[in-house]
Structures are given as C-alpha cells and as structure tokens.
Design an enzyme around this catalytic site. Structure first.
Site, PDB file in Angstrom:
ATOM      1  CG  ASP A 112     -13.172  -1.642  62.914  1.00 60.16           C
ATOM      2  OD1 ASP A 112     -11.955  -1.736  63.750  1.00 60.16           O
ATOM      3  OD2 ASP A 112     -13.847  -0.966  63.249  1.00 60.16           O
TER       4      ASP A 112
ATOM      5  CB  SER B 100     -17.467   1.380  59.451  1.00 60.27           C
ATOM      6  OG  SER B 100     -17.701   0.136  59.976  1.00 60.27           O
TER       7      SER B 100
HETATM    8  N1  SAM Z   1     -16.651  -1.382  61.997  1.00 60.99           N
HETATM    9  C1  SAM Z   1     -17.418  -0.575  63.093  1.00 60.99           C
HETATM   10  C2  SAM Z   1     -17.236   0.957  63.053  1.00 60.99           C
HETATM   11  O1  SAM Z   1     -16.174   1.312  62.644  1.00 60.99           O
HETATM   12  O2  SAM Z   1     -18.311   1.372  63.146  1.00 60.99           O
HETATM   13  C3  SAM Z   1     -16.959  -1.167  64.581  1.00 60.99           C
HETATM   14  C4  SAM Z   1     -16.883  -2.519  64.816  1.00 60.99           C
HETATM   15  S1  SAM Z   1     -16.488  -2.860  66.286  1.00 60.99           S
HETATM   16  C5  SAM Z   1     -14.692  -2.345  66.578  1.00 60.99           C
HETATM   17  C6  SAM Z   1     -16.009  -4.930  66.080  1.00 60.99           C
HETATM   18  C7  SAM Z   1     -17.370  -5.506  65.954  1.00 60.99           C
HETATM   19  O3  SAM Z   1     -16.949  -6.738  65.560  1.00 60.99           O
HETATM   20  C8  SAM Z   1     -18.282  -5.609  67.094  1.00 60.99           C
HETATM   21  O4  SAM Z   1     -19.593  -5.277  66.763  1.00 60.99           O
HETATM   22  C9  SAM Z   1     -18.163  -7.331  67.517  1.00 60.99           C
HETATM   23  O5  SAM Z   1     -19.441  -7.667  67.487  1.00 60.99           O
HETATM   24  C10 SAM Z   1     -17.756  -7.770  65.985  1.00 60.99           C
HETATM   25  N2  SAM Z   1     -17.254  -8.936  65.926  1.00 60.99           N
HETATM   26  C11 SAM Z   1     -16.252  -9.568  66.991  1.00 60.99           C
HETATM   27  N3  SAM Z   1     -15.647 -10.882  66.636  1.00 60.99           N
HETATM   28  C12 SAM Z   1     -16.342 -10.852  65.315  1.00 60.99           C
HETATM   29  C13 SAM Z   1     -16.152 -12.022  64.192  1.00 60.99           C
HETATM   30  N4  SAM Z   1     -15.228 -12.799  64.376  1.00 60.99           N
HETATM   31  N5  SAM Z   1     -16.712 -11.668  63.070  1.00 60.99           N
HETATM   32  C14 SAM Z   1     -17.485 -10.764  62.819  1.00 60.99           C
HETATM   33  N6  SAM Z   1     -17.974  -9.656  63.731  1.00 60.99           N
HETATM   34  C15 SAM Z   1     -17.168  -9.758  65.104  1.00 60.99           C
END
Ligand code: SAM
Length: 282
Positions: A164, A100
């Site tokens: 996300d 994203s």
């Molecule tokens: N938005 C990205 C895309 O569409 O390409 C994918 C994101 S992936 C579903 C979720 C991400 O959130 C992971 O890289 C994970 O390391 C990160 N993550 C997990 N908990 C988090 C938090 N509390 N705050 C920020 N990032 C977090």
C-alpha cells in the site's frame, strides 16, 4: 524525502475499500486453525485521531467511515473490520480510526504473526507505540518493497501481504510490479493485496500498472470503486485493490459487497464499481 502522512486521509473511501478487503481476506485465512502471517509493506502509524488537525484538514473521513459507522449493525459481512473500529471508540462517538496494521492485529489469533514495515521516522515511532510490544508483531524500519522480498517466504508460510505505497513517486507503480515478481518467485503460496489510486486522466497510471502485473501470469482479482466521475486532469476519484492468488469464491464475496459500498460512498450519480478476474484458469 518522505512527505506523505496517512493521517490526512484516514478513514476515507479508499481506506474503506482497502480495509474491508483485507479484513475479508483475513477472515478467510482464519477458516483453518493453521497459523498464518500478515505482512504490511507500508504500514503507516497504525491508528488515527479523527478529531485531530490533520484528519480535519480535508475531513475525508466524513465521506468514508463516518457514513458507514452509524449503520455498522447492518453490514454483517464487514463485522470483523467494524468490530475493530468499535473497539477503539466508546459508544457512538467516532474518535479513532484503525490503520491496516491495527485491523490485522485485532483479527489475528495467538498462533498468527504480523510483519510490519514502515520507512518514515515519525510514523514508525507512532506505530511502535500502538503495537504495545505485542509478541506476535515484528516491526521493521525499512523500505517495504525491499523488505517484502527479503522477508519472504515468511514463517508461518500461509499468509497475506498488503502492498500500500503512497504513489507520490511515479516509481512506486514500477516498484510494485518488480517487487511482486521477485516476491512471487520466493513465496508463491502467499496472497498479495495491492492498493492503488484511480486518478484524473492526466495523472492515472493504475491501468498501466495492472497491465504490467498481468504479464506476471499470477491469478488476479481486481475490485475498483469510484465515488465520482474521473476528472480530465488530476484528483483521486476512486481506488482499486488487486488480489493476487485470491481465495476460492472471493470474487462472489466482492460482487455482493462492491455495489453496497458504492451506494454508501457515492458522491455523485457517476459513482461506479468494477470487478475483474485476470489470468484465472476457469
Ligand atoms: N497501509 C496503511 C493503512 O492502510 O492504514 C497506510 C499506509 S500509507 C498509504 C503509506 C505509508 O508508506 C506511509 O506511512 C509512508 O510513510 C510509508 N512509506 C513511503 N515509502 C515507503 C517505503 N519505500 N517503504 C515503507 N514505507 C514507506
């Protein structure tokens, strides 16, 4: 401890829905010259190697972007999104898939801004490399829920926030609702897009989350796409995107897109899609 790594899932059917919707929302924001801000609370690494070991563990992209890519010229509505995928690859070979942050970065103009948050130590490093010191980008190694509230209202004030989370922790569902409630008080002109998984009957918490979101009273538009029937137990059969404060006539755009995506991505005849408008005045 953070165990989720998006590289295992990059380019799957859920990414197609999410990335198609955010690129359409950005297209809408670009209809005015005024600058806007894109915020990503859970950014991931920003770009994924589809030939790598992680992406090929379950090869989810084969039933996602690999179905869309060969017919990319036939999807004019998704031109912005597919141009971004094209820019990362040479010729017809599909090697890289954008996350994203990269999709947003490829679409933003000189006057626009990106605020990217990521908590995982390795993912933030990968993201930093992909962002190439782009002056429009502010990177934050922090919790995205807390960061969204702290960093809103952004400058410029127009804009879109993608929320996300991995939803590996049950708390993520509650944190989405609480974060929206707080961010909305500070930034009510913002558009918020929340992605969520549709899981088997024993595990699904999506409809509970949506009911809690409805209580916030914000205009909402929800698009769900299932590629197969819901399992009685676990497993992801589809996903949803809820847009808070959706742009005018965005529902009509999704009504055209969702059936086409559903035919493309269906794994079984039980594949389905829905669109629902909540809390709207009309
Ligand atoms: N938005 C990205 C895309 O569409 O390409 C994918 C994101 S992936 C579903 C979720 C991400 O959130 C992971 O890289 C994970 O390391 C990160 N993550 C997990 N908990 C988090 C938090 N509390 N705050 C920020 N990032 C977090």
């Amino acid at each position: 401890m953070l165990s989720y790594r998006h590289a295992f899932h990059a380019g799957n059917h859920a990414d197609i829905l999410k990335h198609a919707v955010i690129s359409l929302l950005i297209d809408q924001l670009k209809q005015k010259d005024k600058p806007f801000c894109y915020l990503d609370t859970h950014s991931g690494g920003g770009c994924y190697d589809l030939t790598g070991e992680w992406a090929n563990k379950k090869a989810e992209y084969l039933d996602g972007i690999a179905r869309l890519w060969p017919q990319r010229d036939k999807w004019p509505a998704l031109k912005s999104y597919l141009d971004c995928v094209t820019a990362l690859n040479s010729g017809d070979e599909l090697h890289y898939y954008p996350g994203s942050p990269e999709i947003a970065r490829s679409l933003l103009r000189e006057q626009d801004r990106l605020i990217l948050m990521e908590l995982h130590n390795n993912e933030i490093d990968i993201l930093r490399q992909h962002m190439h010191r782009d002056k429009r980008v502010a990177l934050h190694h922090r919790d995205g829920f807390e960061g969204l509230v702290a960093l809103t209202p952004p400058t410029p004030r127009r804009g879109l926030a993608l929320i996300d989370p991995p939803y590996e922790l049950k708390e993520d569902y509650e944190r989405v609702v609480k974060t929206l409630a707080k961010a909305w008080k500070r930034w009510s002109v913002g558009i918020y897009a929340v992605w969520y998984p549709l899981l088997g009957k024993e595990a699904d918490r999506s409809q509970y989350m949506l009911r809690e979101c409805e209580k916030l009273g914000i205009p909402m538009l929800t698009a769900e796409l299932s590629v197969q029937a819901q399992s009685p137990t676990w497993g992801m059969h589809g996903s949803g995107m809820t847009i808070f404060n959706p742009p005018w006539q965005f529902e009509q755009q999704l009504e055209k897109l969702l059936p086409e995506l559903c035919s493309l991505l269906a794994l079984t005849p039980q594949a389905s899609w829905t669109i629902k408008s909540h809390n709207s005045e009309s």
